[in-house]
Design a protein around this motif. Structure first.
Motif, mmCIF file in Angstrom:
data_model
loop_
_atom_site.group_PDB
_atom_site.id
_atom_site.type_symbol
_atom_site.label_atom_id
_atom_site.label_comp_id
_atom_site.label_asym_id
_atom_site.label_seq_id
_atom_site.Cartn_x
_atom_site.Cartn_y
_atom_site.Cartn_z
ATOM 1 N N TYR A 317 0.809 -1.209 0.000
ATOM 2 C CA TYR A 317 0.000 0.000 0.000
ATOM 3 C C TYR A 317 0.849 1.268 0.000
ATOM 4 O O TYR A 317 0.314 2.382 0.009
ATOM 5 C CB TYR A 317 -0.985 -0.053 1.161
ATOM 6 N N LEU A 318 2.171 1.077 -0.022
ATOM 7 C CA LEU A 318 3.071 2.203 -0.220
ATOM 8 C C LEU A 318 3.417 2.362 -1.702
ATOM 9 O O LEU A 318 4.205 3.222 -2.073
ATOM 10 C CB LEU A 318 4.360 2.010 0.593
ATOM 11 N N ARG A 319 2.802 1.533 -2.514
ATOM 12 C CA ARG A 319 3.042 1.588 -3.961
ATOM 13 C C ARG A 319 1.722 1.794 -4.708
ATOM 14 O O ARG A 319 1.547 1.358 -5.845
ATOM 15 C CB ARG A 319 3.748 0.323 -4.438
ATOM 16 N N CYS A 320 0.790 2.450 -4.062
ATOM 17 C CA CYS A 320 -0.533 2.691 -4.652
ATOM 18 C C CYS A 320 -0.642 4.113 -5.190
ATOM 19 O O CYS A 320 -0.100 5.050 -4.601
ATOM 20 C CB CYS A 320 -1.624 2.475 -3.600
ATOM 21 N N ALA A 321 -1.367 4.233 -6.292
ATOM 22 C CA ALA A 321 -1.719 5.545 -6.843
ATOM 23 C C ALA A 321 -3.063 5.373 -7.536
ATOM 24 O O ALA A 321 -3.156 5.371 -8.761
ATOM 25 C CB ALA A 321 -0.647 6.034 -7.807
ATOM 26 N N LYS A 322 -4.097 5.210 -6.730
ATOM 27 C CA LYS A 322 -5.423 4.895 -7.246
ATOM 28 C C LYS A 322 -6.364 6.090 -7.107
ATOM 29 O O LYS A 322 -6.291 6.828 -6.118
ATOM 30 C CB LYS A 322 -6.022 3.697 -6.492
ATOM 31 N N GLU A 323 -7.253 6.246 -8.080
ATOM 32 C CA GLU A 323 -8.344 7.206 -7.995
ATOM 33 C C GLU A 323 -9.640 6.428 -8.234
ATOM 34 O O GLU A 323 -9.771 5.734 -9.248
ATOM 35 C CB GLU A 323 -8.189 8.309 -9.032
ATOM 36 N N PHE A 324 -10.585 6.550 -7.333
ATOM 37 C CA PHE A 324 -11.778 5.704 -7.354
ATOM 38 C C PHE A 324 -12.980 6.435 -7.971
ATOM 39 O O PHE A 324 -13.275 7.581 -7.618
ATOM 40 C CB PHE A 324 -12.117 5.238 -5.944
ATOM 41 N N ASP A 325 -13.658 5.742 -8.843
ATOM 42 C CA ASP A 325 -14.851 6.267 -9.516
ATOM 43 C C ASP A 325 -15.985 6.435 -8.507
ATOM 44 O O ASP A 325 -16.445 5.459 -7.907
ATOM 45 C CB ASP A 325 -15.250 5.285 -10.613
ATOM 46 N N GLN A 326 -16.429 7.667 -8.330
ATOM 47 C CA GLN A 326 -17.528 7.974 -7.409
ATOM 48 C C GLN A 326 -18.781 8.433 -8.152
ATOM 49 O O GLN A 326 -19.709 8.964 -7.527
ATOM 50 C CB GLN A 326 -17.110 9.087 -6.441
ATOM 51 N N THR A 327 -18.838 8.208 -9.464
ATOM 52 C CA THR A 327 -19.910 8.783 -10.268
ATOM 53 C C THR A 327 -21.292 8.423 -9.743
ATOM 54 O O THR A 327 -22.149 9.293 -9.538
ATOM 55 C CB THR A 327 -19.784 8.319 -11.731
ATOM 56 N N ASN A 328 -21.531 7.113 -9.494
ATOM 57 C CA ASN A 328 -22.877 6.716 -9.057
ATOM 58 C C ASN A 328 -23.177 7.199 -7.640
ATOM 59 O O ASN A 328 -24.330 7.500 -7.306
ATOM 60 C CB ASN A 328 -23.086 5.205 -9.191
ATOM 61 N N VAL A 329 -22.159 7.287 -6.804
ATOM 62 C CA VAL A 329 -22.353 7.820 -5.454
ATOM 63 C C VAL A 329 -22.754 9.287 -5.525
ATOM 64 O O VAL A 329 -23.719 9.722 -4.874
ATOM 65 C CB VAL A 329 -21.071 7.644 -4.609
ATOM 66 N N ALA A 330 -22.029 10.050 -6.316
ATOM 67 C CA ALA A 330 -22.319 11.484 -6.438
ATOM 68 C C ALA A 330 -23.713 11.729 -7.005
ATOM 69 O O ALA A 330 -24.397 12.680 -6.599
ATOM 70 C CB ALA A 330 -21.266 12.156 -7.320
ATOM 71 N N GLN A 331 -24.146 10.882 -7.919
ATOM 72 C CA GLN A 331 -25.480 11.042 -8.505
ATOM 73 C C GLN A 331 -26.579 10.829 -7.474
ATOM 74 O O GLN A 331 -27.626 11.469 -7.530
ATOM 75 C CB GLN A 331 -25.650 10.064 -9.663
ATOM 76 N N LEU A 332 -26.342 9.942 -6.522
ATOM 77 C CA LEU A 332 -27.365 9.614 -5.530
ATOM 78 C C LEU A 332 -27.344 10.541 -4.322
ATOM 79 O O LEU A 332 -28.391 10.980 -3.839
ATOM 80 C CB LEU A 332 -27.200 8.162 -5.064
ATOM 81 N N ILE A 333 -26.139 10.831 -3.798
ATOM 82 C CA ILE A 333 -26.061 11.563 -2.529
ATOM 83 C C ILE A 333 -25.113 12.750 -2.580
ATOM 84 O O ILE A 333 -24.916 13.439 -1.572
ATOM 85 C CB ILE A 333 -25.645 10.628 -1.369
ATOM 86 N N GLY A 334 -24.497 12.992 -3.724
ATOM 87 C CA GLY A 334 -23.489 14.039 -3.818
ATOM 88 C C GLY A 334 -22.110 13.460 -3.536
ATOM 89 O O GLY A 334 -21.975 12.374 -2.973
#
Length: 378
Positions: A317-334
């Motif tokens: 986890y010291l070699r991670c560079a991830k960005e997570f898709d929040q599209t459906n979350v944002a559509q429902l609750i922001g």
């Protein structure tokens, strides 16, 4: 009155989810609780939930805990969780899981996370639940970096450990079921409450901090100050995604109340935290010069090698560079957007190492660094 059936309600995220259900619904909440000698399930459950409500600044929920929550003896390692459930439920929340990563704990991880999910699914079917909410993990992304879509987990993708494998396999088990609605929630690295900083159980960042603190103390105990700054083998441009426990629980419950369909949802922060900020916070709280992140171990001193060895299961986890898709979350609750910078992380770490429970390092005396993080968490 809707009926929610919950596993893992005495854990970090599980207890926060129960509090959110009490806050946002009028339903009944039945929680499976592992038996303890001399303590019945209902008493244990309500004691743990009252403690969570207190440390999370929600003492107003005390009457709701007493009036709407019920503890039921159960164990996810047994068929149908060994629960003598009478009547049906509407919503199943499967939160209970092993949080271990170590290879030597493979059997327990599989028993709790894969077999345990199968047993929870069987109980959900027996209770005729319309909805099955499964708490998975953003770590099902495994060794991938970059943009992580909210897609079904890929069982053929490379993973780092048995915990990640177990969560991928569990998601596959859940998706194969035929509940009216199936929601798979993937929280990122959970830290304490956004306002009170409290965490009812300890893992992840806190164990890393403890391991490093003990390693630094051990180095100093060998005589004199080690060569500063310490160097950490990781991605200099890496990142970690942190989410406060209350934000993750609130998002999960809000999504469930807003959506009757089936989907995969990242319970993550809209902005990840640079790895440099994490080690800047760790260095600040340990009162050492700021650690340097470098790709590889070239030029490491003996002290550098010693400290990096103590990182152990957290090394991937010291070699991670991830960005997570929040599209459906944002559509429902922001969007879930709670920036976690160096100062915020240092404040959370200070609550743990030097907070209301007393000085953790002092309480451990002269014990060495090896394995202590995990033992304290349990």
């Amino acid at each position: 009155m809707e009926h929610h059936l919950v596993t893992g309600a005495t854990g970090l995220l599980g207890s926060a989810i129960v509090l959110e259900l009490l806050e946002r619904t009028n339903g009944k909440v039945t929680c499976l609780v592992r038996p303890r000698p001399g303590l019945d399930a209902d008493t244990r459950l309500k004691s743990e939930l009252q403690r969570a409500a207190t440390v999370y600044g929600r003492p107003d929920l005390a009457p709701e805990i007493e009036g709407r929550c019920h503890g039921l003896i159960g164990d996810i390692t047994e068929p149908s969780c060994g629960a003598g459930l009478t009547g049906n439920a509407d919503h199943f929340w499967h939160v209970a899981a092993s949080m271990a990563y170590e290879y030597e704990r493979k059997e327990d991880i599989v028993a709790r996370n894969i077999d345990g999910t199968r047993n929870a699914l069987a109980l959900g079917r027996a209770a005729r639940c319309a909805t099955f909410n499964f708490i998975s993990s953003a770590l099902v992304a495994g060794r991938r970096n970059g943009w992580i879509a909210a897609d079904p987990a890929d069982p053929s993708a490379a993973v780092n450990n048995w915990y990640e494998y177990s969560k991928v396999a569990s998601e596959c088990e859940v998706r194969a079921q035929s509940f009216d609605s199936i929601r798979i929630f993937r929280p990122s690295l959970i830290i304490g409450h956004s306002r009170t900083l409290a965490a009812t159980t300890i893992s992840g960042l806190y164990n890393l901090a403890l391991g490093l603190a003990l390693a630094v103390r051990e180095l100093r105990g060998r005589g004199g100050e080690p060569p500063w700054p310490l160097r950490i083998n990781g991605l200099p441009d890496g990142s970690t995604n942190y989410i406060p426990v209350d934000a993750a629980a609130r998002a999960a419950v809000q999504i469930t109340l807003a959506d009757t369909g089936t989907g995969v949802y990242h319970l993550t922060n809209a902005h990840s935290t640079p790895l440099r900020d994490t080690f800047r916070a760790l260095s600040r709280i340990l009162e050492i010069p700021e650690a340097v992140i470098q790709d590889g171990a070239e030029g490491f001193t003996d002290a550098d090698h010693f400290v990096n060895d103590k990182v152990g299961v957290y090394r991937p986890y010291l070699r991670c560079a991830k960005e997570f898709d929040q599209t459906n979350v944002a559509q429902l609750i922001g969007p879930v957007d709670l920036p976690i910078d160096t100062t915020a992380l240092a404040t959370h770490l200070a609550w743990y190492l030097h907070g209301p429970g007393g000085d953790i390092l002092a309480s451990l005396g002269s014990q060495p660094a090896t394995g202590l993080g995990r033992r304290v968490a349990e």
